[in-house]
Design a protein around this motif. Structure first.
Motif, PDB file in Angstrom:
ATOM      1  N   GLU A 142       4.907  -0.841   7.040  1.00  0.00           N
ATOM      2  CA  GLU A 142       4.475  -2.705   5.848  1.00  0.00           C
ATOM      3  C   GLU A 142       2.953  -2.824   5.971  1.00  0.00           C
ATOM      4  N   GLY A 143       2.278  -2.995   4.193  1.00  0.00           N
ATOM      5  CA  GLY A 143       1.135  -3.630   4.680  1.00  0.00           C
ATOM      6  C   GLY A 143       0.641  -2.505   3.860  1.00  0.00           C
ATOM      7  N   HIS A 144      -0.665  -2.501   3.407  1.00  0.00           N
ATOM      8  CA  HIS A 144      -1.095  -1.278   2.799  1.00  0.00           C
ATOM      9  C   HIS A 144      -2.694  -1.249   2.906  1.00  0.00           C
ATOM     10  N   GLY A 157       1.313   2.584   1.266  1.00  0.00           N
ATOM     11  CA  GLY A 157       1.500   1.107   0.926  1.00  0.00           C
ATOM     12  C   GLY A 157       2.622   1.952   2.007  1.00  0.00           C
ATOM     13  N   PRO A 158       4.043   1.131   2.387  1.00  0.00           N
ATOM     14  CA  PRO A 158       5.062   1.114   2.953  1.00  0.00           C
ATOM     15  C   PRO A 158       5.282   2.672   2.244  1.00  0.00           C
ATOM     16  N   GLY A 159       5.981   3.309   3.469  1.00  0.00           N
ATOM     17  CA  GLY A 159       6.397   4.246   3.270  1.00  0.00           C
ATOM     18  C   GLY A 159       5.571   5.396   2.985  1.00  0.00           C
ATOM     19  N   ASP A 160       4.139   5.514   2.889  1.00  0.00           N
ATOM     20  CA  ASP A 160       3.470   7.088   2.983  1.00  0.00           C
ATOM     21  C   ASP A 160       3.119   6.934   4.128  1.00  0.00           C
ATOM     22  N   TYR A 199       7.988  -8.670   7.755  1.00  0.00           N
ATOM     23  CA  TYR A 199       7.783  -8.099   6.849  1.00  0.00           C
ATOM     24  C   TYR A 199       8.581  -7.125   7.307  1.00  0.00           C
ATOM     25  N   ILE A 200       8.629  -6.806   8.696  1.00  0.00           N
ATOM     26  CA  ILE A 200       9.381  -5.002   8.159  1.00  0.00           C
ATOM     27  C   ILE A 200      10.738  -4.932   8.151  1.00  0.00           C
ATOM     28  N   ASP A 201      11.357  -6.211   8.238  1.00  0.00           N
ATOM     29  CA  ASP A 201      12.953  -6.136   7.509  1.00  0.00           C
ATOM     30  C   ASP A 201      12.955  -6.933   6.181  1.00  0.00           C
ATOM     31  N   ALA A 202      11.331  -7.201   6.022  1.00  0.00           N
ATOM     32  CA  ALA A 202      11.360  -7.964   4.010  1.00  0.00           C
ATOM     33  C   ALA A 202      11.425  -6.513   3.113  1.00  0.00           C
ATOM     34  N   GLU A 203      10.652  -5.224   3.778  1.00  0.00           N
ATOM     35  CA  GLU A 203      10.330  -4.202   3.544  1.00  0.00           C
ATOM     36  C   GLU A 203      11.562  -3.336   3.393  1.00  0.00           C
ATOM     37  N   ILE A 204      12.389  -3.001   4.825  1.00  0.00           N
ATOM     38  CA  ILE A 204      13.819  -2.184   4.128  1.00  0.00           C
ATOM     39  C   ILE A 204      14.417  -3.193   3.900  1.00  0.00           C
ATOM     40  N   ALA A 205      14.284  -4.044   3.670  1.00  0.00           N
ATOM     41  CA  ALA A 205      15.015  -4.487   2.325  1.00  0.00           C
ATOM     42  C   ALA A 205      14.565  -4.255   0.971  1.00  0.00           C
ATOM     43  N   SER A 206      13.865  -4.760   0.595  1.00  0.00           N
ATOM     44  CA  SER A 206      13.173  -3.966  -0.430  1.00  0.00           C
ATOM     45  C   SER A 206      13.206  -2.911  -0.833  1.00  0.00           C
ATOM     46  N   SER A 243      -0.124  22.152  -4.200  1.00  0.00           N
ATOM     47  CA  SER A 243      -0.042  20.813  -5.457  1.00  0.00           C
ATOM     48  C   SER A 243      -0.609  19.112  -4.485  1.00  0.00           C
ATOM     49  N   GLU A 244      -1.015  18.771  -3.294  1.00  0.00           N
ATOM     50  CA  GLU A 244      -2.125  18.149  -3.268  1.00  0.00           C
ATOM     51  C   GLU A 244      -1.022  16.334  -3.560  1.00  0.00           C
ATOM     52  N   GLY A 245       0.223  16.872  -2.839  1.00  0.00           N
ATOM     53  CA  GLY A 245       1.290  16.217  -4.143  1.00  0.00           C
ATOM     54  C   GLY A 245       1.336  14.351  -3.022  1.00  0.00           C
ATOM     55  N   GLN A 246       1.074  13.122  -3.700  1.00  0.00           N
ATOM     56  CA  GLN A 246       1.442  12.514  -3.163  1.00  0.00           C
ATOM     57  C   GLN A 246       2.897  11.614  -3.849  1.00  0.00           C
ATOM     58  N   ALA A 247       3.886  11.721  -3.047  1.00  0.00           N
ATOM     59  CA  ALA A 247       4.909  11.090  -3.103  1.00  0.00           C
ATOM     60  C   ALA A 247       4.603   9.374  -3.114  1.00  0.00           C
ATOM     61  N   GLN A 248       4.301   8.070  -4.244  1.00  0.00           N
ATOM     62  CA  GLN A 248       4.152   6.894  -3.261  1.00  0.00           C
ATOM     63  C   GLN A 248       5.243   6.738  -4.932  1.00  0.00           C
ATOM     64  N   ARG A 249       4.944   5.069  -4.303  1.00  0.00           N
ATOM     65  CA  ARG A 249       6.615   3.987  -5.352  1.00  0.00           C
ATOM     66  C   ARG A 249       5.779   3.012  -6.136  1.00  0.00           C
ATOM     67  N   PRO A 250       6.558   3.707  -7.879  1.00  0.00           N
ATOM     68  CA  PRO A 250       6.148   3.648  -9.115  1.00  0.00           C
ATOM     69  C   PRO A 250       4.955   2.821  -9.515  1.00  0.00           C
ATOM     70  N   SER A 251       3.416   2.687 -10.449  1.00  0.00           N
ATOM     71  CA  SER A 251       2.614   1.051 -10.432  1.00  0.00           C
ATOM     72  C   SER A 251       3.923   0.428 -10.790  1.00  0.00           C
ATOM     73  N   GLY A 252       3.100  -0.684 -10.270  1.00  0.00           N
ATOM     74  CA  GLY A 252       3.830  -2.040 -10.264  1.00  0.00           C
ATOM     75  C   GLY A 252       4.483  -2.633  -9.418  1.00  0.00           C
ATOM     76  N   LYS A 253       4.894  -1.749  -8.540  1.00  0.00           N
ATOM     77  CA  LYS A 253       6.200  -1.568  -7.297  1.00  0.00           C
ATOM     78  C   LYS A 253       5.065  -2.778  -6.335  1.00  0.00           C
ATOM     79  N   PRO A 254       5.759  -3.314  -5.428  1.00  0.00           N
ATOM     80  CA  PRO A 254       4.454  -3.884  -4.300  1.00  0.00           C
ATOM     81  C   PRO A 254       4.630  -2.607  -3.381  1.00  0.00           C
TER      82      PRO A 254
END
Length: 254
Positions: A142-144, A157-160, A199-206, A243-254
């Motif tokens: 969680e966090g950035h 961001g979270p999950g990276d 904050y961890i619980d909120a990230e799981i829910a999100s 590919s230097e791949g970066q799997a992240q959330r779409p823009s506009g997501k927290p």
């Protein structure tokens, strides 16, 4: 020499006479310094300026820092701590860090990446064996934060997870936050409460809501969750390198 320093928040240096404190010690946990002999660490053992903890096989430890940040050590981890500069120096192994949003500056160092992170929960790993080059991993639950590796900046961001092997291109890949929190011994095997648990619980829910609404897809089976932290398989690593791949959330997501 490439510095690997995660800067978490901003604040003054701590007084050197303050000490971190061991709050959990399971199986083989040793404590010492360059000037003193190694002794077993138990609950309540202070970790003063320049001292270290080392965990053995199937062992773990938790430390409460003077800033109220929590650091958890997995097995086979060597962890140095400077109270004066509030700096954690990870030489080998895996740690989970949880820094309260309003806590003072915490620096985490290894050898190959730099990152600036505000109060957050994440993990760091330094791994080496004879068959593979040393690997450095930083992941956020969680966090950035912003990390630099191989002369390149990465917004995390979270999950990276940022993974870097010197001599190769660093890259970012995504991991399944709820699965990690449910499976990692760094979260499931300790008794203590993490200061950022809400904050961890909120990230799981999100995260679960994003999956349900189709904003993200859980990462593929190429990621192994059986250890302390998620690791990517060798074929998937090679593909990401190209590919230097970066799997992240779409823009506009927290």
């Amino acid at each position: 020499y490439l510095a690997f320093a995660f800067v978490l928040g901003i604040g003054p240096s701590l007084e050197a006479d303050q000490a971190a404190k061991v709050t959990e010690a399971v199986n083989v946990v040793e404590h010492g310094s360059k000037e003193s002999a190694t002794t077993p660490a138990t609950v309540g053992t202070p970790v003063r300026d320049g001292e270290y903890l080392e965990t053995g096989v199937k062992s773990r430890a938790e430390i409460l820092l003077p800033t109220a940040s929590i650091t958890r050590l997995g097995a086979n981890t060597i962890f140095n701590y400077s109270v004066e500069s509030n700096t954690v120096d990870l030489q080998a192994g895996t740690i989970l860090f949880c820094k309260p949003k309003d806590a003072k500056q915490l620096n985490i160092k290894t050898e190959a990446v730099t990152a600036g992170i505000v109060g957050t929960t994440g993990f760091v790993r330094v791994h080496a064996d004879k068959a593979h080059p040393k690997t450095y991993i930083l992941g956020l639950v969680e966090g950035h934060g912003t990390a630099t590796a191989g002369g390149k900046d990465f917004e995390l961001g979270p999950g990276d997870i940022l993974e870097f092997k010197p001599g190769f291109k660093p890259f970012v890949f995504a991991f399944d936050v709820p699965r990690f929190v449910k499976s990692s011994p760094l979260l499931t095997k300790f008794k203590g409460h993490l200061p950022n648990q809400p904050y961890i619980d909120a990230e799981i829910a999100s995260y679960q809501d994003d999956v349900r609404r189709g904003f993200i897809q859980p990462p593929s089976h190429a990621i192994d969750y059986s250890g302390d932290i998620p690791v990517i398989s060798t074929p998937a690593y090679d593909s990401a390198q190209h590919s230097e791949g970066q799997a992240q959330r779409p823009s506009g997501k927290p």
